[in-house]
Design a protein around this motif. Structure first.
Motif, PDB file in Angstrom:
ATOM      1  N   MET A  82     -10.637   4.881  -7.068  1.00 25.59           N
ATOM      2  CA  MET A  82     -11.849   5.037  -6.266  1.00 25.59           C
ATOM      3  C   MET A  82     -12.649   3.741  -6.108  1.00 25.59           C
ATOM      4  N   ARG A  83     -12.023   2.626  -6.431  1.00 29.89           N
ATOM      5  CA  ARG A  83     -12.599   1.334  -6.045  1.00 29.89           C
ATOM      6  C   ARG A  83     -12.570   1.240  -4.518  1.00 29.89           C
ATOM      7  N   LEU A  84     -13.542   0.582  -3.944  1.00 31.10           N
ATOM      8  CA  LEU A  84     -13.606   0.474  -2.489  1.00 31.10           C
ATOM      9  C   LEU A  84     -12.392  -0.229  -1.915  1.00 31.10           C
ATOM     10  N   ASP A  85     -11.963  -1.326  -2.538  1.00 28.58           N
ATOM     11  CA  ASP A  85     -10.812  -2.034  -1.979  1.00 28.58           C
ATOM     12  C   ASP A  85      -9.560  -1.171  -1.995  1.00 28.58           C
ATOM     13  N   ASN A  86      -9.388  -0.366  -3.051  1.00 28.00           N
ATOM     14  CA  ASN A  86      -8.227   0.520  -3.096  1.00 28.00           C
ATOM     15  C   ASN A  86      -8.326   1.619  -2.042  1.00 28.00           C
ATOM     16  N   ALA A  87      -9.531   2.171  -1.851  1.00 27.53           N
ATOM     17  CA  ALA A  87      -9.715   3.216  -0.838  1.00 27.53           C
ATOM     18  C   ALA A  87      -9.425   2.678   0.567  1.00 27.53           C
ATOM     19  N   VAL A  88      -9.824   1.442   0.817  1.00 28.71           N
ATOM     20  CA  VAL A  88      -9.544   0.801   2.103  1.00 28.71           C
ATOM     21  C   VAL A  88      -8.032   0.670   2.295  1.00 28.71           C
ATOM     22  N   PHE A  89      -7.337   0.291   1.235  1.00 31.37           N
ATOM     23  CA  PHE A  89      -5.873   0.194   1.281  1.00 31.37           C
ATOM     24  C   PHE A  89      -5.239   1.564   1.487  1.00 31.37           C
ATOM     25  N   ARG A  90      -5.666   2.551   0.718  1.00 31.80           N
ATOM     26  CA  ARG A  90      -5.107   3.894   0.808  1.00 31.80           C
ATOM     27  C   ARG A  90      -5.334   4.523   2.185  1.00 31.80           C
ATOM     28  N   ALA A  91      -6.460   4.186   2.792  1.00 29.16           N
ATOM     29  CA  ALA A  91      -6.779   4.750   4.110  1.00 29.16           C
ATOM     30  C   ALA A  91      -5.921   4.146   5.214  1.00 29.16           C
ATOM     31  N   GLY A  92      -5.283   3.012   4.931  1.00 28.50           N
ATOM     32  CA  GLY A  92      -4.444   2.376   5.938  1.00 28.50           C
ATOM     33  C   GLY A  92      -5.123   1.268   6.700  1.00 28.50           C
ATOM     34  N   PHE A  93      -6.323   0.870   6.256  1.00 31.26           N
ATOM     35  CA  PHE A  93      -7.032  -0.225   6.916  1.00 31.26           C
ATOM     36  C   PHE A  93      -6.425  -1.585   6.571  1.00 31.26           C
ATOM     37  N   ALA A  94      -5.629  -1.649   5.524  1.00 32.96           N
ATOM     38  CA  ALA A  94      -5.007  -2.913   5.106  1.00 32.96           C
ATOM     39  C   ALA A  94      -3.607  -2.608   4.582  1.00 32.96           C
TER      40      ALA A  94
END
Length: 202
Positions: free
Chosen positions: A92-104
């Motif tokens: 639930m770190r923001l960078d991981n959530a961004v990765f999991r969402a497919g933004f990166a």
């Protein structure tokens, strides 16, 4: 805090692809680096096994030793299984959530997009990679950043993305909503959280 740059040599050392590269050297040479080749290595002690699992997790999420210890200490203070708590905090770190969402395409790329203030949470700019998201939060690529080459074709990529069950994405608006905390089946990783707990508890 300084973190170690993930190289393919580290991937081979840890026995798993951590760098996020499609052409990771570990996929071609799935054994530790060194002159002994695939037959090298020796029997690991329990301590060595625990250490390797901790190193895998720390490097996978791009954390410093102090940061990782802080997550461990916080996981111990929470109710429930400490291993699951640790994994949930990391996920639930923001960078991981961004990765999991497919933004990166990788966690390092997600961390960079956050630190460069490309991401908003509930309409507010957040440039701290370790920021903890929670159920109900809405992540979005900021409108002022969407013209950047980094985000060209992102809507089409999101349409093909199948996010984990705790994230819902809306490609048309470049949004991702945190719908719940990650369930255990969403947190399968190439490391054993129980061995990490044992490492710090010895």
């Amino acid at each position: 805090m300084k973190t170690t740059r993930i190289t393919c040599k580290l991937c081979r050392r840890e026995g798993v692809s951590l760098c996020g590269r499609e052409k990771c050297a570990f996929k071609r040479r799935p054994y530790p680096p060194g002159v002994h080749g695939p037959k090298g290595g020796s029997r690991q002690t329990d301590y060595a096994k625990q250490l390797r699992e901790k190193q895998k997790a720390k490097r996978l999420y791009g954390l410093s030793e102090r940061q990782f210890e802080n997550y461990f200490e916080k996981a111990l203070r929470m109710k429930g299984d400490s291993g699951e708590n640790l994994m949930r905090l990391l996920e639930m770190r923001l960078d991981n959530a961004v990765f999991r969402a497919g933004f990166a395409k990788s966690r390092p790329a997600a961390r960079q997009s956050v630190s460069h203030a490309h991401i908003s949470v509930n309409g507010k700019k957040v440039d701290i990679a370790s920021f903890s998201v929670k159920p109900g939060d809405i992540l979005q690529i900021r409108e002022s950043k969407r013209a950047k080459s980094l985000w060209q074709g992102i809507s089409e990529k999101l349409q093909k993305k199948e996010p984990p069950s705790w994230i819902s994405i809306t490609p048309a608006t470049l949004e991702a909503k945190i719908t719940s905390a990650p369930a255990m089946q969403d947190m399968l990783q190439p490391f054993d959280a129980k061995l990490i707990i044992e490492f710090y508890s010895r």
